[in-house]
Scaffold this motif. Structure first.
Motif, PDB file in Angstrom:
ATOM      1  N   ASP A 112      70.286  -7.997  -7.214  1.00 28.10           N
ATOM      2  CA  ASP A 112      69.095  -7.456  -7.875  1.00 28.10           C
ATOM      3  C   ASP A 112      69.459  -6.212  -8.857  1.00 28.10           C
ATOM      4  O   ASP A 112      68.688  -6.307  -9.912  1.00 28.10           O
ATOM      5  CB  ASP A 112      67.881  -7.085  -7.110  1.00 28.10           C
ATOM      6  CG  ASP A 112      67.216  -8.233  -6.481  1.00 28.10           C
ATOM      7  OD1 ASP A 112      67.547  -9.289  -6.882  1.00 28.10           O
ATOM      8  OD2 ASP A 112      66.472  -8.110  -5.422  1.00 28.10           O
ATOM      9  N   ARG A 113      70.195  -5.615  -8.571  1.00 27.39           N
ATOM     10  CA  ARG A 113      70.456  -4.050  -9.269  1.00 27.39           C
ATOM     11  C   ARG A 113      71.752  -4.000  -9.812  1.00 27.39           C
ATOM     12  O   ARG A 113      72.058  -3.025 -10.794  1.00 27.39           O
ATOM     13  CB  ARG A 113      70.059  -2.940  -8.578  1.00 27.39           C
ATOM     14  CG  ARG A 113      68.353  -3.048  -7.953  1.00 27.39           C
ATOM     15  CD  ARG A 113      68.279  -1.476  -7.316  1.00 27.39           C
ATOM     16  NE  ARG A 113      67.237  -1.903  -6.134  1.00 27.39           N
ATOM     17  CZ  ARG A 113      66.989  -0.841  -5.299  1.00 27.39           C
ATOM     18  NH1 ARG A 113      67.508   0.261  -5.603  1.00 27.39           N
ATOM     19  NH2 ARG A 113      66.293  -1.077  -4.212  1.00 27.39           N
TER      20      ARG A 113
ATOM     21  N   MET B 289      63.968   0.535  -2.027  1.00 30.33           N
ATOM     22  CA  MET B 289      64.279   2.062  -1.790  1.00 30.33           C
ATOM     23  C   MET B 289      65.211   2.260  -2.432  1.00 30.33           C
ATOM     24  O   MET B 289      66.393   1.535  -2.875  1.00 30.33           O
ATOM     25  CB  MET B 289      65.039   1.886  -0.191  1.00 30.33           C
ATOM     26  CG  MET B 289      65.398   3.255   0.243  1.00 30.33           C
ATOM     27  SD  MET B 289      66.039   3.289   1.974  1.00 30.33           S
ATOM     28  CE  MET B 289      64.460   2.814   2.795  1.00 30.33           C
ATOM     29  N   GLN B 290      65.155   3.590  -3.338  1.00 29.98           N
ATOM     30  CA  GLN B 290      65.992   4.268  -4.142  1.00 29.98           C
ATOM     31  C   GLN B 290      67.346   4.815  -3.495  1.00 29.98           C
ATOM     32  O   GLN B 290      67.261   5.208  -2.714  1.00 29.98           O
ATOM     33  CB  GLN B 290      65.402   5.261  -5.203  1.00 29.98           C
ATOM     34  CG  GLN B 290      66.051   5.680  -6.316  1.00 29.98           C
ATOM     35  CD  GLN B 290      66.131   4.482  -7.199  1.00 29.98           C
ATOM     36  OE1 GLN B 290      65.349   3.834  -7.384  1.00 29.98           O
ATOM     37  NE2 GLN B 290      67.240   4.384  -8.169  1.00 29.98           N
ATOM     38  N   LEU B 291      68.455   4.268  -4.199  1.00 30.36           N
ATOM     39  CA  LEU B 291      69.625   4.621  -3.725  1.00 30.36           C
ATOM     40  C   LEU B 291      70.299   5.712  -4.767  1.00 30.36           C
ATOM     41  O   LEU B 291      70.070   5.350  -5.878  1.00 30.36           O
ATOM     42  CB  LEU B 291      70.626   3.292  -3.643  1.00 30.36           C
ATOM     43  CG  LEU B 291      70.415   2.731  -2.555  1.00 30.36           C
ATOM     44  CD1 LEU B 291      71.455   1.418  -2.352  1.00 30.36           C
ATOM     45  CD2 LEU B 291      70.546   3.206  -1.033  1.00 30.36           C
ATOM     46  N   GLU B 292      70.997   6.654  -4.250  1.00 30.88           N
ATOM     47  CA  GLU B 292      71.624   7.738  -5.288  1.00 30.88           C
ATOM     48  C   GLU B 292      72.795   6.974  -5.791  1.00 30.88           C
ATOM     49  O   GLU B 292      73.317   6.215  -5.179  1.00 30.88           O
ATOM     50  CB  GLU B 292      72.202   8.971  -4.461  1.00 30.88           C
ATOM     51  CG  GLU B 292      72.665   8.726  -3.389  1.00 30.88           C
ATOM     52  CD  GLU B 292      74.004   9.240  -3.701  1.00 30.88           C
ATOM     53  OE1 GLU B 292      74.497   9.614  -4.854  1.00 30.88           O
ATOM     54  OE2 GLU B 292      74.756   9.395  -2.542  1.00 30.88           O
ATOM     55  N   PRO B 293      73.209   7.405  -6.962  1.00 28.38           N
ATOM     56  CA  PRO B 293      74.186   6.652  -7.879  1.00 28.38           C
ATOM     57  C   PRO B 293      75.478   6.523  -6.841  1.00 28.38           C
ATOM     58  O   PRO B 293      76.120   5.434  -7.035  1.00 28.38           O
ATOM     59  CB  PRO B 293      74.530   7.652  -8.959  1.00 28.38           C
ATOM     60  CG  PRO B 293      73.080   8.401  -9.153  1.00 28.38           C
ATOM     61  CD  PRO B 293      72.444   8.426  -7.862  1.00 28.38           C
TER      62      PRO B 293
ATOM     63  N   GLN C  62      75.046   3.579  -4.456  1.00 30.54           N
ATOM     64  CA  GLN C  62      75.101   2.291  -5.248  1.00 30.54           C
ATOM     65  C   GLN C  62      76.548   1.959  -5.581  1.00 30.54           C
ATOM     66  O   GLN C  62      76.976   0.541  -5.356  1.00 30.54           O
ATOM     67  CB  GLN C  62      74.177   2.426  -6.428  1.00 30.54           C
ATOM     68  CG  GLN C  62      72.705   2.709  -6.166  1.00 30.54           C
ATOM     69  CD  GLN C  62      71.951   2.572  -7.651  1.00 30.54           C
ATOM     70  OE1 GLN C  62      72.411   1.804  -8.503  1.00 30.54           O
ATOM     71  NE2 GLN C  62      70.895   3.181  -7.449  1.00 30.54           N
TER      72      GLN C  62
ATOM     73  N   VAL D  47      70.119  -6.028  -2.740  1.00 32.25           N
ATOM     74  CA  VAL D  47      70.213  -4.918  -3.597  1.00 32.25           C
ATOM     75  C   VAL D  47      71.407  -5.211  -4.731  1.00 32.25           C
ATOM     76  O   VAL D  47      71.264  -5.036  -5.528  1.00 32.25           O
ATOM     77  CB  VAL D  47      70.578  -3.617  -2.791  1.00 32.25           C
ATOM     78  CG1 VAL D  47      70.657  -2.564  -3.814  1.00 32.25           C
ATOM     79  CG2 VAL D  47      69.242  -3.262  -2.017  1.00 32.25           C
TER      80      VAL D  47
END
Length: 340
Positions: A77-78, A1-5, A8, A74
């Motif tokens: 990993d990111r 799932m993409q998180l907006e900046p 994050q 998350v």
């Protein structure tokens, strides 16, 4: 799932603060440490979204939030920025323990080094023994009790006690050992077992039986995995409040160390991947406890991956420090074993 900046950044700040002090993190603290110029209301909305997505949770006793296993995933990993450590200092410490050591001693020292540097538990999956033997010997202990001595090509020695139906004389034992060594030395016990079925008919039945029993015991000895997992520093985990506060979890943890089956499975899985792998409790089915994480890396001998090593600790560990410790130790162990 993409998180907006912004999400994050806030998640990263929350996980780092929680790892540092173990306390739920509130919106006011996040506004101070995140570097974002956001209103408290905006931060609360973003945190509510993160909670709805399963990345953070709210303990009943606090208005602040803590990371969930999914949030940790998350993060590592990111969002994680690994800190560099003094590789030369680590190398000097490890090499000071390894000079001219036998491979198993080298592996044990690597586990101790991982524990010492991380202050958690260090674990190394040893290279699996090949079932090939260089020679065997029989030693008569008493009537119908024989010690089987197996010498592997690398000099590793395994012993097994044989209980026989026949009382063999020392001369008979020497003859049986000589026959096996001269005809089958350098083969695997599995290969010997197959060849024995067709090649020993000319020998007396009782001698045939002795050799068959020896081959079965030898195969079992060489494939025995009970010593394949080397663990050091388990007692360090008794000082980790996240793990030691729950007696049920603590018992589960030490059951894992004692039985080793789950550890073998996890380390075998990680040996099939390249580089550092992170297994987080609650996120990975291979980790039996929600509050436990395992950071692993494979190591090699002469360019071929033969095992895995790692650090076992709480989910709330300083990953940016543990990851390079595991990575560097894997490289140094590979180098040490390749030159023994």
């Amino acid at each position: 799932m993409q998180l907006e900046p912004r999400a994050q950044t806030l998640l990263k700040a929350l996980v780092e603060r929680y790892i540092a002090d173990g306390q739920p993190v509130g919106s006011r603290a996040l506004s101070q440490i995140s570097g974002l110029e956001l209103s408290p209301a905006t931060i609360r909305n973003i945190m509510a979204d993160l909670e709805a997505m399963g990345f953070v949770s709210s303990p009943h006793t606090s208005a602040g939030r803590i990371p969930t296993p999914r949030g940790y995933r998350v993060f590592v990993d990111r969002l994680l920025t690994a800190k560099g450590i003094d590789e030369s200092a680590v190398e000097a410490r490890l090499q000071s323990r390894l000079p001219n050591a036998q491979p198993q001693k080298t592996i044990a020292n690597a586990a101790k080094m991982l524990s010492s540097l991380s202050q958690f538990a260090g674990v190394v999956l040893s290279p699996r023994r090949e079932s090939v033997f260089q020679q065997i010997d029989f030693l008569r202990l008493s009537e119908k009790r024989i010690l089987l001595v197996i010498v592997a090509p690398g000099g590793d020695v395994q012993n097994r006690l044989l209980l026989t139906d026949v009382d063999y004389t020392p001369t008979q034992l020497i003859q049986a050992a000589n026959y096996i060594n001269q005809n089958y030395g350098g083969l695997s016990f599995d290969a010997v077992s197959i060849r024995l079925q067709g090649e020993l008919r000319q020998l007396r039945d009782d001698m045939t039986r002795l050799m068959q029993v020896a081959v079965e015991a030898g195969s079992e000895a060489m494939s025995d995995s009970s010593d394949d997992v080397v663990i050091a520093g388990e007692r360090n985990l008794l000082s980790v409040s996240d793990l030691a506060s729950n007696m049920t979890s603590l018992r589960q943890l030490f059951d894992m160390f004692e039985q080793k089956t789950g550890l073998l499975q996890l380390l075998n899985v990680s040996s099939k991947a390249s580089g550092v792998q992170i297994f987080i409790g609650g996120d990975s089915s291979l980790v039996p406890m929600d509050d436990m994480s395992v950071v692993t890396a494979p190591y090699a001998v002469d360019g071929r991956i033969v095992g895995t090593l790692g650090v076992i600790g709480p989910t709330r560990m300083a990953y940016e420090r543990v990851i390079p410790i595991v990575d560097i130790t894997a490289k140094l162990l590979s180098n040490a074993l390749s030159h023994t």
